[in-house]
Design an enzyme around this catalytic site. Structure first.
Site, PDB file in Angstrom:
ATOM      1  N   LYS A 205      -1.759 -33.115  32.699  1.00 48.93           N
ATOM      2  CA  LYS A 205      -0.949 -34.146  32.044  1.00 48.93           C
ATOM      3  C   LYS A 205      -1.688 -35.492  32.009  1.00 48.93           C
ATOM      4  CE  LYS A 205       2.604 -33.706  34.874  1.00 48.93           C
ATOM      5  NZ  LYS A 205       2.201 -32.665  35.835  1.00 48.93           N
TER       6      LYS A 205
ATOM      7  N   ARG B 228      11.362 -35.652  36.446  1.00 56.70           N
ATOM      8  CA  ARG B 228      11.100 -34.454  37.237  1.00 56.70           C
ATOM      9  C   ARG B 228      12.386 -33.851  37.770  1.00 56.70           C
ATOM     10  NH1 ARG B 228       5.474 -36.113  38.924  1.00 56.70           N
ATOM     11  NH2 ARG B 228       4.492 -34.379  39.994  1.00 56.70           N
TER      12      ARG B 228
ATOM     13  N   ARG C  68      -9.952 -30.902  42.432  1.00 51.49           N
ATOM     14  CA  ARG C  68      -9.681 -32.326  42.238  1.00 51.49           C
ATOM     15  C   ARG C  68      -9.586 -33.043  43.585  1.00 51.49           C
ATOM     16  NH1 ARG C  68      -4.357 -34.029  38.890  1.00 51.49           N
ATOM     17  NH2 ARG C  68      -3.288 -33.786  40.876  1.00 51.49           N
TER      18      ARG C  68
ATOM     19  N   ARG D 149      -7.072 -37.397  47.127  1.00 47.22           N
ATOM     20  CA  ARG D 149      -5.621 -37.228  47.263  1.00 47.22           C
ATOM     21  C   ARG D 149      -5.333 -36.171  48.308  1.00 47.22           C
ATOM     22  NH1 ARG D 149      -2.526 -36.741  41.550  1.00 47.22           N
ATOM     23  NH2 ARG D 149      -0.955 -35.917  42.993  1.00 47.22           N
TER      24      ARG D 149
ATOM     25  N   ARG E  17       4.683 -28.379  46.347  1.00 46.53           N
ATOM     26  CA  ARG E  17       4.892 -29.128  45.090  1.00 46.53           C
ATOM     27  C   ARG E  17       5.349 -28.171  43.987  1.00 46.53           C
ATOM     28  NH1 ARG E  17      -0.749 -31.910  44.943  1.00 46.53           N
ATOM     29  NH2 ARG E  17      -0.196 -32.789  42.922  1.00 46.53           N
TER      30      ARG E  17
HETATM   31  P1  AMP Z   1       1.755 -36.614  40.390  1.00 45.73           P
HETATM   32  O1  AMP Z   1       0.571 -37.525  40.407  1.00 45.73           O
HETATM   33  O2  AMP Z   1       2.535 -36.734  39.115  1.00 45.73           O
HETATM   34  O3  AMP Z   1       1.418 -35.205  40.726  1.00 45.73           O
HETATM   35  O4  AMP Z   1       2.751 -37.138  41.527  1.00 45.73           O
HETATM   36  C1  AMP Z   1       2.373 -37.159  42.883  1.00 45.73           C
HETATM   37  C2  AMP Z   1       3.602 -37.243  43.767  1.00 45.73           C
HETATM   38  O5  AMP Z   1       4.326 -38.450  43.466  1.00 45.73           O
HETATM   39  C3  AMP Z   1       4.607 -36.128  43.571  1.00 45.73           C
HETATM   40  O6  AMP Z   1       4.293 -34.965  44.307  1.00 45.73           O
HETATM   41  C4  AMP Z   1       5.891 -36.788  44.080  1.00 45.73           C
HETATM   42  O7  AMP Z   1       5.906 -36.837  45.486  1.00 45.73           O
HETATM   43  C5  AMP Z   1       5.735 -38.208  43.590  1.00 45.73           C
HETATM   44  N1  AMP Z   1       6.329 -38.339  42.233  1.00 45.73           N
HETATM   45  C6  AMP Z   1       5.676 -38.601  41.064  1.00 45.73           C
HETATM   46  N2  AMP Z   1       6.531 -38.651  40.028  1.00 45.73           N
HETATM   47  C7  AMP Z   1       7.738 -38.411  40.548  1.00 45.73           C
HETATM   48  C8  AMP Z   1       9.036 -38.296  40.015  1.00 45.73           C
HETATM   49  N3  AMP Z   1       9.254 -38.432  38.688  1.00 45.73           N
HETATM   50  N4  AMP Z   1      10.075 -38.050  40.850  1.00 45.73           N
HETATM   51  C9  AMP Z   1       9.891 -37.911  42.153  1.00 45.73           C
HETATM   52  N5  AMP Z   1       8.697 -37.968  42.740  1.00 45.73           N
HETATM   53  C10 AMP Z   1       7.620 -38.220  41.959  1.00 45.73           C
END
Ligand code: AMP
Length: 367
Positions: A191, A266, A305, A311, A323
């Site tokens: 994404k 989400r 990654r 991360r 996740r």
């Molecule tokens: P991402 O970089 O999108 O994979 O997000 C990393 C982490 O941020 C996720 O595993 C969640 O813990 C938190 N996170 C990101 N976006 C959301 C969301 N829309 N709702 C809740 N937690 C989020």
């Protein structure tokens, strides 16, 4: 219909325009048929209106013109130029200004000022079109044919850079359409990578809630501290925190020509909140595009990654699997949510990055 670089779409037919002209003429006639008023048309825009007005207004009257202008291209410059004064003897007469359009009221203010120095019986304003939403003048408009929204119009005397005055009906500027996209998919689906390309290609603002959380964690803000405990485990951050953060991010870009929402919504609550929030701003989601890939490929991508991104949630297979569980439980139901709105599109997320961009672009261009 195109004039120079701008596109216009039909807005009012000739019949609708003529009905508005008649409405003004009849109202004025009702008040002035027993005297001989002088109508003062405001050039250039009002020439068609004045001509048609007079064809409807069949009582004694005089006619004159002033020439004023405050527009350059699409916006009012604020500078009103008086190019020609009324020459007739207008003392002791009722003067009725005939304007094609009243918007901010700046031209009117100048006219009112101009006539305030002359001893006349009565002063009235009649306009064919009236943008009441943005009119800021103190003078109450006496007669108008039609109230219209604050959109740029051409035709029937009104121009865009001097073109379009001879059109018999009214056209409205086609505002560039805003595109708001949700990029949907499991962690590692690509994404963020694709959003980087799409935001350039379509001039969109990219909002990644994951990036926003990481930025806050890096800067050790209160929000970052709160999010950290969830993110470290691979859990979702609570909705109320995430929704507020997302809304603030959108509000920071009032001039954006559209958004790519990456990692948001989400949960169903987030999706509902997003719809309500966008609706309150006159915006909407145009499409939700899911990048599809199977878990084993995604786990390999995320572990790779994790080696370079630092991360911690990408470095531990258990966290990654958590996740995915969170995704399956809370995020996957959004497919139905967007399918019910006829907005869900699915794209194969496996292949070369540019191939995937092309698949996404195809969906976007067909919207
Ligand atoms: P991402 O970089 O999108 O994979 O997000 C990393 C982490 O941020 C996720 O595993 C969640 O813990 C938190 N996170 C990101 N976006 C959301 C969301 N829309 N709702 C809740 N937690 C989020």
């Amino acid at each position: 219909m195109q004039l120079y670089d701008k596109h216009f779409r039909p807005y009012l037919t000739e019949d609708q325009v003529m009905a508005a002209v008649k409405k003004v003429a009849d109202a004025v006639a009702e008040d002035y048929k027993d005297e001989t008023p002088i109508f003062v048309g405001v050039l250039n825009g009002s020439f068609m209106f004045v001509a048609d007005f007079l064809k409807v207004y069949q009582h004694p009257c005089e006619v004159s013109f002033v020439k004023m202008s405050s527009y350059e291209g699409l916006t009012s410059t604020g500078i009103v130029e008086t190019l020609l004064d009324v020459s007739e003897d207008i003392e002791e007469k009722s003067v009725i200004i005939l304007e094609d359009i009243v918007d901010t009221g700046r031209t009117l203010k100048e006219l009112i000022h101009m006539f305030s120095n002359i001893n006349i019986k009565e002063f009235k304003i009649a306009t064919l079109f009236y943008k009441s939403e943005i009119y800021t003048g103190e003078y109450t408009i006496d007669y108008f044919g039609m109230e219209i929204p604050d959109k740029f119009i051409v035709g029937y005397g009104l121009d865009y850079k001097e073109l379009g005055r001879n059109l018999r009906s009214i056209y409205q500027l086609n505002e560039p359409h805003m595109i708001n996209l949700v990029l949907f998919g499991k962690p590692g689906a690509g994404k963020g990578t694709q959003a980087e390309f799409l935001k350039e290609k379509y001039n969109l603002k990219h909002i990644s809630t994951g990036d926003l959380f990481r930025y806050n964690m890096k800067n050790d803000t209160e929000l970052g501290q709160l999010a950290k405990s969830y993110i470290d485990k691979g859990d979702l951050v609570p909705d109320e925190v995430t929704i507020k953060m997302l809304e603030d991010a959108v509000d920071k870009s009032p001039d954006a020509s559209g958004f790519i929402f990456d990692g948001f919504p989400r949960t169903t609550a987030q999706a509902e909140a997003l719809d309500t929030f966008l609706e309150s701003k006159g915006m909407k989601i145009d499409a939700t595009i899911a990048l599809e890939a199977n878990d084993e490929i995604l786990i390999q991508r995320l572990l790779e990654r994790g080696k370079v991104s630092g991360r911690t949630d990408d470095q531990d297979e258990n966290k990654i699997r958590n996740r995915f569980d969170e995704y399956n439980q809370k995020t996957a139901p959004l497919k139905d949510f967007y399918e019910n709105q006829d907005k869900f599109h699915s794209v194969n997320g496996i292949g070369a990055i540019d191939e995937i961009t092309q698949r996404l672009a195809k969906v976007i261009e067909e919207l």
